[in-house]
Design a protein around this motif. Structure first.
Motif, PDB file in Angstrom:
ATOM      1  N   ARG A 152       0.851  -1.194   0.000  1.00 48.75           N
ATOM      2  CA  ARG A 152       0.000   0.000   0.000  1.00 48.75           C
ATOM      3  C   ARG A 152       0.886   1.242   0.000  1.00 48.75           C
ATOM      4  NH1 ARG A 152      -4.518   0.156   4.505  1.00 48.75           N
ATOM      5  NH2 ARG A 152      -5.127  -1.646   3.238  1.00 48.75           N
ATOM      6  N   ARG A 153       0.620   2.142  -0.934  1.00 47.10           N
ATOM      7  CA  ARG A 153       1.390   3.384  -1.006  1.00 47.10           C
ATOM      8  C   ARG A 153       0.807   4.426  -0.062  1.00 47.10           C
ATOM      9  NH1 ARG A 153       4.807   4.636  -5.126  1.00 47.10           N
ATOM     10  NH2 ARG A 153       5.387   6.239  -3.628  1.00 47.10           N
ATOM     11  N   ASP A 154       1.693   5.138   0.615  1.00 39.60           N
ATOM     12  CA  ASP A 154       1.269   6.294   1.388  1.00 39.60           C
ATOM     13  C   ASP A 154       2.383   7.317   1.354  1.00 39.60           C
ATOM     14  OD1 ASP A 154       3.080   5.960   3.744  1.00 39.60           O
ATOM     15  OD2 ASP A 154       1.916   4.129   4.025  1.00 39.60           O
TER      16      ASP A 154
END
Length: 297
Positions: A152-154
């Motif tokens: 998951r990108r953040d």
């Protein structure tokens, strides 16, 4: 700027020892003196080489690069001695790869094939859970993680996923005459099937297809390891849900046959990397050697 090789040698010793205490004992030097010498090398290179966590000395990204070069420098000295004694050696570059324990060995082999057998390349392949491998990636202990799941990108993360391949998923089984009349998905009400575990995206998609069709499959086994799935496909008297790459040898030799390809279900393979100022050129070579995946970012 001339590199101080004495400082580099001391850094090399600390990096491999993992702590000042152990390195100082090995070198018979005081910890304070050793720390000062390493700090001088950091000042000369313009980068911190260690993250100091208590007594532990964890390598930074620059530290990992420096250690690779230091290994090369000092192994070259050993090579010089060997050459002059008539025993030549070849300097090697290293690529460290992490792979999920459940990932297809055949896929790993296909990904690494461009580097396999090259005398100047050393491959280090480690297996583990996603959490273990991502921790190693963030600590610069490995260069890439091969996975069937994207991260998951953040905004606070330097990790990113590259889609390497998207492959079909099939029902395979040992050759049987009655498979010629197999009807998907209705026949799964009576034909036993081996499936991946509920943690798998493939299983989730498969269950969705069957649920929409009102089919309740006769599940004979659930496994989360592709090597075990391959063995069960060969030994089971029923069908197995699997990406064909996992059983490609069995399909080629006729031990197994592809009974039905399920268009609605696919398996995705990712290379998870960390944004780095000094990327490993071997990894860049592998990524450039792969054909772009349609629809991949």
């Amino acid at each position: 700027m001339l590199l101080n090789y004495h400082h580099l040698r001391l850094f090399h010793a600390v990096a491999h020892a993992g702590s000042l205490t152990r390195a100082s004992e090995n070198l018979n030097l005081s910890q304070s003196s050793l720390s000062v010498q390493v700090q001088k090398l950091e000042q000369q290179l313009g980068h911190a080489l260690f993250e100091r966590l208590g007594k532990r000395m964890n390598l930074t990204e620059a530290g990992r690069i420096a250690l690779d070069y230091a290994d090369t420098v000092f192994s070259t000295g050993d090579e010089l001695v060997s050459v002059l004694k008539g025993r030549p050696q070849i300097a090697q570059s290293i690529l460290r790869v992490g792979a999920l324990t459940t990932l297809s060995r055949n896929f790993q082999l296909e990904f690494l094939r461009p580097l396999i057998g090259r005398p100047e390349v050393e491959l280090v392949v480690r297996s583990g859970t996603m959490r273990e491998l991502l921790a190693q990636l963030e600590a610069h202990a490995i260069d890439v993680v091969l996975s069937t799941m994207a991260v998951r990108r953040d905004a606070g993360s330097l990790l990113h996923s590259h889609l390497l391949d998207e492959q079909p998923v099939s029902l395979v089984g040992r050759p049987r005459a009655d498979y010629a009349d197999f009807r998907f998905p209705t026949d799964l009400n009576t034909v036993p099937v081996v499936v991946p575990s509920l943690d798998s995206d493939v299983r989730t998609a498969f269950d969705r297809v069957l649920s929409l069709a009102g089919v309740h499959p006769l599940i004979s086994a659930e496994v989360d390891d592709m090597a075990m799935l391959r063995l069960l496909a060969r030994e089971s008297g029923g069908l197995t849900l699997v990406p064909p790459i996992v059983v490609q040898d069995e399909l080629q030799t006729g031990v197994l046959v592809e009974v039905c390809r399920i268009a609605e279900v696919t398996e995705r393979f990712y290379a998870i990397m960390q944004t780095r100022r000094f990327p490993n050129p071997l990894l860049a070579e592998l990524m450039q050697s792969r054909s772009p995946v349609p629809g991949a970012p």
